[in-house]
Design a protein around this motif. Structure first.
Motif, PDB file in Angstrom:
ATOM      1  N   LYS A 200       8.835 -22.187 -45.491  1.00 41.35           N
ATOM      2  CA  LYS A 200       7.859 -21.108 -45.373  1.00 41.35           C
ATOM      3  C   LYS A 200       6.953 -21.115 -46.594  1.00 41.35           C
ATOM      4  CE  LYS A 200      11.137 -17.838 -44.604  1.00 41.35           C
ATOM      5  NZ  LYS A 200      11.680 -16.497 -44.289  1.00 41.35           N
ATOM      6  N   GLY A 201       5.674 -20.975 -46.359  1.00 47.77           N
ATOM      7  CA  GLY A 201       4.784 -20.918 -47.514  1.00 47.77           C
ATOM      8  C   GLY A 201       3.357 -20.615 -47.118  1.00 47.77           C
ATOM      9  N   GLN A 202       2.488 -20.741 -48.128  1.00 45.05           N
ATOM     10  CA  GLN A 202       1.082 -20.421 -47.921  1.00 45.05           C
ATOM     11  C   GLN A 202       0.273 -21.719 -47.876  1.00 45.05           C
ATOM     12  OE1 GLN A 202      -0.348 -17.541 -50.731  1.00 45.05           O
ATOM     13  NE2 GLN A 202      -2.453 -17.604 -49.951  1.00 45.05           N
ATOM     14  N   GLU A 207      -6.787 -25.837 -46.571  1.00 44.17           N
ATOM     15  CA  GLU A 207      -6.075 -25.980 -45.305  1.00 44.17           C
ATOM     16  C   GLU A 207      -5.985 -24.686 -44.509  1.00 44.17           C
ATOM     17  OE1 GLU A 207      -4.780 -28.836 -44.027  1.00 44.17           O
ATOM     18  OE2 GLU A 207      -5.371 -30.087 -45.718  1.00 44.17           O
ATOM     19  N   LYS A 208      -6.522 -23.599 -45.047  1.00 42.07           N
ATOM     20  CA  LYS A 208      -6.368 -22.317 -44.337  1.00 42.07           C
ATOM     21  C   LYS A 208      -7.273 -22.238 -43.114  1.00 42.07           C
ATOM     22  CE  LYS A 208      -9.714 -19.416 -46.703  1.00 42.07           C
ATOM     23  NZ  LYS A 208     -10.020 -18.403 -47.701  1.00 42.07           N
ATOM     24  N   PHE A 209      -6.975 -21.273 -42.267  1.00 48.05           N
ATOM     25  CA  PHE A 209      -7.676 -21.039 -41.003  1.00 48.05           C
ATOM     26  C   PHE A 209      -9.117 -20.573 -41.259  1.00 48.05           C
ATOM     27  CE2 PHE A 209      -8.601 -18.048 -37.463  1.00 48.05           C
ATOM     28  CZ  PHE A 209      -8.306 -18.834 -36.367  1.00 48.05           C
ATOM     29  N   SER A 210     -10.038 -21.034 -40.428  1.00 48.34           N
ATOM     30  CA  SER A 210     -11.457 -20.680 -40.588  1.00 48.34           C
ATOM     31  C   SER A 210     -11.671 -19.178 -40.433  1.00 48.34           C
ATOM     32  CB  SER A 210     -12.299 -21.382 -39.533  1.00 48.34           C
ATOM     33  OG  SER A 210     -11.968 -22.737 -39.427  1.00 48.34           O
ATOM     34  N   GLY A 211     -11.997 -18.536 -41.515  1.00 52.32           N
ATOM     35  CA  GLY A 211     -12.262 -17.097 -41.458  1.00 52.32           C
ATOM     36  C   GLY A 211     -11.152 -16.267 -42.088  1.00 52.32           C
ATOM     37  N   ALA A 212     -10.023 -16.916 -42.416  1.00 46.93           N
ATOM     38  CA  ALA A 212      -8.896 -16.170 -42.993  1.00 46.93           C
ATOM     39  C   ALA A 212      -9.038 -16.028 -44.507  1.00 46.93           C
ATOM     40  CB  ALA A 212      -7.583 -16.869 -42.671  1.00 46.93           C
ATOM     41  N   GLU A 213      -8.435 -14.962 -45.031  1.00 49.37           N
ATOM     42  CA  GLU A 213      -8.352 -14.831 -46.484  1.00 49.37           C
ATOM     43  C   GLU A 213      -7.158 -15.664 -46.973  1.00 49.37           C
ATOM     44  OE1 GLU A 213      -8.168 -10.858 -48.818  1.00 49.37           O
ATOM     45  OE2 GLU A 213     -10.128 -10.979 -47.836  1.00 49.37           O
ATOM     46  N   SER A 214      -6.063 -15.599 -46.217  1.00 49.44           N
ATOM     47  CA  SER A 214      -4.933 -16.474 -46.524  1.00 49.44           C
ATOM     48  C   SER A 214      -4.184 -16.813 -45.244  1.00 49.44           C
ATOM     49  CB  SER A 214      -3.982 -15.824 -47.546  1.00 49.44           C
ATOM     50  OG  SER A 214      -3.749 -14.493 -47.198  1.00 49.44           O
ATOM     51  N   THR A 215      -3.644 -18.029 -45.214  1.00 55.27           N
ATOM     52  CA  THR A 215      -2.892 -18.507 -44.056  1.00 55.27           C
ATOM     53  C   THR A 215      -1.487 -18.869 -44.510  1.00 55.27           C
ATOM     54  OG1 THR A 215      -4.765 -19.335 -42.764  1.00 55.27           O
ATOM     55  CG2 THR A 215      -2.672 -20.441 -42.416  1.00 55.27           C
ATOM     56  N   TYR A 216      -0.498 -18.406 -43.757  1.00 58.66           N
ATOM     57  CA  TYR A 216       0.905 -18.734 -44.031  1.00 58.66           C
ATOM     58  C   TYR A 216       1.411 -19.626 -42.908  1.00 58.66           C
ATOM     59  CZ  TYR A 216       0.156 -15.067 -47.369  1.00 58.66           C
ATOM     60  OH  TYR A 216      -0.360 -14.335 -48.408  1.00 58.66           O
ATOM     61  N   SER A 230       4.322 -25.611 -37.565  1.00 58.06           N
ATOM     62  CA  SER A 230       5.002 -25.129 -36.363  1.00 58.06           C
ATOM     63  C   SER A 230       4.669 -23.697 -35.985  1.00 58.06           C
ATOM     64  CB  SER A 230       6.510 -25.276 -36.554  1.00 58.06           C
ATOM     65  OG  SER A 230       6.830 -26.623 -36.833  1.00 58.06           O
ATOM     66  N   GLY A 231       3.921 -23.018 -36.806  1.00 62.83           N
ATOM     67  CA  GLY A 231       3.517 -21.644 -36.505  1.00 62.83           C
ATOM     68  C   GLY A 231       2.725 -21.153 -37.703  1.00 62.83           C
ATOM     69  N   THR A 232       1.676 -20.380 -37.465  1.00 67.11           N
ATOM     70  CA  THR A 232       0.877 -19.894 -38.593  1.00 67.11           C
ATOM     71  C   THR A 232       0.599 -18.407 -38.434  1.00 67.11           C
ATOM     72  OG1 THR A 232      -1.083 -20.670 -37.408  1.00 67.11           O
ATOM     73  CG2 THR A 232      -0.312 -22.036 -39.230  1.00 67.11           C
ATOM     74  N   SER A 233       0.440 -17.744 -39.566  1.00 66.51           N
ATOM     75  CA  SER A 233       0.163 -16.309 -39.591  1.00 66.51           C
ATOM     76  C   SER A 233      -0.942 -16.105 -40.633  1.00 66.51           C
ATOM     77  CB  SER A 233       1.449 -15.575 -39.987  1.00 66.51           C
ATOM     78  OG  SER A 233       1.303 -14.187 -39.855  1.00 66.51           O
ATOM     79  N   HIS A 234      -2.015 -15.430 -40.211  1.00 61.67           N
ATOM     80  CA  HIS A 234      -3.195 -15.314 -41.069  1.00 61.67           C
ATOM     81  C   HIS A 234      -3.476 -13.873 -41.473  1.00 61.67           C
ATOM     82  CE1 HIS A 234      -3.840 -19.265 -39.360  1.00 61.67           C
ATOM     83  NE2 HIS A 234      -3.869 -18.727 -38.152  1.00 61.67           N
ATOM     84  N   TYR A 235      -3.865 -13.723 -42.731  1.00 62.45           N
ATOM     85  CA  TYR A 235      -4.343 -12.426 -43.211  1.00 62.45           C
ATOM     86  C   TYR A 235      -5.857 -12.527 -43.374  1.00 62.45           C
ATOM     87  CZ  TYR A 235      -5.496  -8.683 -46.432  1.00 62.45           C
ATOM     88  OH  TYR A 235      -6.090  -7.601 -47.015  1.00 62.45           O
ATOM     89  N   PHE A 236      -6.586 -11.592 -42.734  1.00 61.47           N
ATOM     90  CA  PHE A 236      -8.046 -11.684 -42.719  1.00 61.47           C
ATOM     91  C   PHE A 236      -8.734 -10.740 -43.700  1.00 61.47           C
ATOM     92  CE2 PHE A 236      -7.372 -13.149 -38.178  1.00 61.47           C
ATOM     93  CZ  PHE A 236      -7.684 -14.464 -38.456  1.00 61.47           C
ATOM     94  N   GLY A 237      -7.965  -9.857 -44.341  1.00 60.50           N
ATOM     95  CA  GLY A 237      -8.644  -8.831 -45.133  1.00 60.50           C
ATOM     96  C   GLY A 237      -9.548  -8.037 -44.201  1.00 60.50           C
ATOM     97  N   THR A 261      -5.004  -9.233 -39.003  1.00 58.27           N
ATOM     98  CA  THR A 261      -4.168 -10.441 -39.077  1.00 58.27           C
ATOM     99  C   THR A 261      -4.221 -11.149 -37.727  1.00 58.27           C
ATOM    100  OG1 THR A 261      -2.053  -9.789 -38.093  1.00 58.27           O
ATOM    101  CG2 THR A 261      -2.494  -8.951 -40.301  1.00 58.27           C
ATOM    102  N   SER A 262      -3.823 -12.390 -37.706  1.00 59.04           N
ATOM    103  CA  SER A 262      -3.520 -13.046 -36.430  1.00 59.04           C
ATOM    104  C   SER A 262      -2.407 -14.058 -36.667  1.00 59.04           C
ATOM    105  CB  SER A 262      -4.753 -13.695 -35.811  1.00 59.04           C
ATOM    106  OG  SER A 262      -5.043 -14.934 -36.401  1.00 59.04           O
TER     107      SER A 262
END
Lengths: 479, 479
Positions: A200-202, A207-216, A230-237, A261-262
């Motif tokens: 698990k990490g950031q 490499e983060k998602f287009s439009g995200a502030e941070s991608t995990y 295998s799965g991603t979780s994004h924080y968009f602010g 988030t998404s």
């Protein structure tokens, strides 16, 4: 025996050509097939049943955290897609465009959704007015389209199935918590159900998602030492909220932007199941995700009492909530064994006249090929226990593989040599600069997989540029 | 009370304007919403949860008959769509065309599937070789697109969700049996789960599916007397097999064409639930399909013990496998009552300090507004029984409405007058000629809904042309 041989021979060995082995397993285990629609796949019953089990498990876990399911349109008008600059730059080059509806050309092009942030934003901008409307924790199960140039079943195709969660919150803190919460749901699901250990990490900025502030991300290691996201979780602010004007009135009657988030997990994960657990006899499904957990193979079907006893066993296992079938086809037992191995059924029960005489059955594990004899009286209980053991042993073996294929590099030559000669993850220090990521990729083909939550510094300088290091990063070649 | 009034007043009464009432219920019960994507809808959590329950129930019934789920591509290449002449003529005018993928124009246009017969045929032509490969009884849950000009939530939209089953068989008999079997699955599901009585029958040549040899339908009657086609099952003969070259080697080693069927049920059925059961206070959900079957409304939430007891009740009902929630929002009880009525929750449990003192609760049925007092000790049992009663009473009322709005006409003037003055089904004799269907539609707006299986001749001549009658037909205006 000629037939059995043929079935097994038909698979390339993974040591000879891992990519070919993968395709062989996907086809021979009847998970997918190619179609006349270029770059798309058919998911066949054996493959779709795995996806249904994944959906059930993930959906249940989602709902326990308060997720509600919805369904948004398949199309995104071009003007809507364009509102968030980074997002459209990331996706516009790889979408399919609808330009004609019925007999008439459209006034505005519609893309087939590659992901639905923009649609959810449009929806939320109408739905959210007051702090009482928050949080929104919605998810949808759907298919998405990305115009990939080279495709491989499950791993990369022009259309794939997934779930995409999209949430809106009153505060940044709450949104950040949700981002990590969902990443943990994915990680727990992978480890507990799919028997796949993950890191698990950031993601880095690059490499983060287009439009995200941070991608995990959760990153898994395949049998060939390559990584699979295998799965991603994004924080968009509040970036999307500002672009799409999603505001609410807070308790003090002030207008505020929401924080979003998404998170997504797709049929790609089926590729991970294949490449983490499979062997040269085919697929190996962890019991918890296997559509059929136990296959009863009658030996000498025509002999008195064999079919009756097989169906009795089936019934008793069903009553113990075990997913069981009897293979009563007219194929030879040997052929059936190979076929069930290819399809990854975790446990086989052989039952012949001699076994019945002795009130016993022969159990054969798919994961270890270990055989054991069990009294018919104890069969449901022992089978349940054995499935649990198989599940946990499969996880342990995958974890051992992950651990034994995770290396450390303290210098650039060491890093390059490790990537080249020892397929797996390489842990190494990094300065935080994208230029080093670019150089590493160019030199070795490896990318930063994630900045793990579990930060264990192994040096003080970036292995690439020698400047002070900021983070320890997992690097690797990836699917 | 002002707020409660507002909520209820916001709905147009169905007697004043049924179409407006329908739209009001759909929006106020928060089932769907409009979007920026013209002609498409958002299905919101309350609407999607109904669809999930429909999926679960239908999918379980399908699997009991041997159906296996698969997933085929979202796109159909133009050349593939064109292989079956009648089929393409029916669908080409209403499909959305993708002409660009990524940054490049496509060499061949792809339509977004309006239905997947052509894709299944393409798939089956590769999968089916021998009689051992038959039957294939596959289904997929997906979304489809049809470029409708006028749209209404659930009833007609450019994209909708559905399942489409597609089967291939060795013989015409077996395929015909499957066609009727699946129609019966739909009918049983509608009657047992949705509490909607249906008329089972065959579509006329004019009304059948493009490319089918025969189409079977279940027709339901809405509260306003208009019919809604609620599920269809098609027999294709070997027409598609010949167009797509789906052949198998039979037991005598001869090449034979397969016989095919398809069957579908869509989110349209949610429109039927609304229009069969709803009233001027909103939606009424049959308990078996209601996402929330029981809403506990605490009276005087702040009073000692009220919330604790409400959650105790919730727990005891959950243990009895009842889908229950506590409305612990800070709204007034009256507002909550109206809201739950609008959303169609079948049963409400009111629980206040005085009730708790008397060890009782007040139960209020959504369907009849009947109140009853039940001892808390007996609550789980009585609630379960009451839900069963509500389910069966809702069916009985819908059946009474169907029966009392089904008329007979023995002459054309009688037919015209009935259609005009008495909304409902009109049973009348027909010669079998499409010209009479055209004339009837032109004169009255009614179409042939189906030739019911239950043929009860009510005359000898066609009501329209006076020639000898072949069949008794259900006629009506329809959605």
């Amino acid at each position: 025996m000629a037939k059995e041989k043929k079935l097994v021979e038909a698979i390339t060995s993974m040591e000879d050509d891992f990519a070919k082995w993968y395709t062989d397993v996907v086809l021979k285990a009847e998970l997918t097939d190619y179609t006349s629609v270029k770059g798309c796949m058919v998911i066949k019953p054996a493959g779709y049943a795995i996806w249904e089990n994944i959906q059930n498990e993930v959906d249940r876990r989602f709902k326990e955290t308060g997720v509600e399911n919805v369904y948004l349109p398949i199309f995104i008008p071009e003007s809507l897609l364009e509102k968030e600059k980074d997002h459209v730059e990331g996706f516009a080059p790889e979408v399919a465009w609808v330009t004609q509806g019925g007999l008439e050309p459209l006034q505005e092009r519609l893309c087939v959704r590659p992901t639905s942030e923009t649609l959810f934003c449009d929806f939320y901008s109408k739905e959210i007015h007051s702090h009482r409307d928050l949080p929104k924790v919605y998810n949808q199960w759907c298919s998405v389209v990305r115009w990939e140039k080279t495709t491989r079943p499950f791993l990369r195709s022009r259309e794939f199935l997934w779930q995409e969660g999209h949430t809106a919150h009153a505060t940044a803190e709450e949104a950040k918590e949700r981002t990590i919460q969902m990443l943990n749901v994915y990680a727990d699901f992978c480890e507990e159900v799919l028997a796949i250990p993950v890191i698990k990490g950031q993601k880095t900025e690059k490499e983060k998602f287009s439009g995200a502030e941070s991608t995990y991300t959760i990153e898994a290691l395949m049998h060939d030492g390559k990584a699979l996201q295998s799965g991603t979780s994004h924080y968009f602010g509040d970036g999307f909220a500002r672009a799409y004007d999603i505001q609410y009135t807070d308790k003090d009657n002030k207008l505020q932007y929401v924080y979003q988030t998404s998170f997504g997990l797709s049929t790609r994960i089926i590729g991970a199941i294949i490449m983490v657990h499979g062997d040269n006899s085919g697929l190996k499904l962890p019991p918890k995700i296997a559509p059929t957990q136990v296959m009863v193979v009658p030996i000498r079907q025509d002999a008195h009492g064999v079919m009756e006893k097989s169906h009795e066993v089936e019934k008793s296992l069903k009553e113990a909530a075990i997913r069981v079938k009897v293979d009563d086809s007219d194929k030879s037992p040997g052929w059936k064994f190979s076929e069930q191995e290819m399809r990854g059924v975790p446990l086989r029960i052989e039952l012949g006249p001699k076994d019945i005489e002795k009130n016993q059955a022969v159990l054969v594990r798919r994961d270890t090929r270990e055989k054991m004899i069990v009294s018919l009286d104890e069969l449901p209980e022992k089978t349940g226990e054995l499935l649990d053991t198989i599940q946990s042993d499969m996880y342990t073996r995958a974890l051992e593989h992950l651990n034994s294929h995770t290396y450390e590099a303290k210098s650039y030559p060491e890093f390059q040599a490790t990537i080249e000669r020892k397929p797996g993850f390489v842990r190494a220090m990094w300065c935080g600069d994208a230029a080093c990521e670019d150089k590493i990729r160019e030199d070795t083909g490896a990318t930063s997989r994630c900045i793990p939550f579990d930060q264990e510094p192994i040096g003080k300088t970036c292995i690439c540029c020698g400047k002070p290091a900021k983070k320890m990063v997992y690097w690797g070649r990836a699917y």
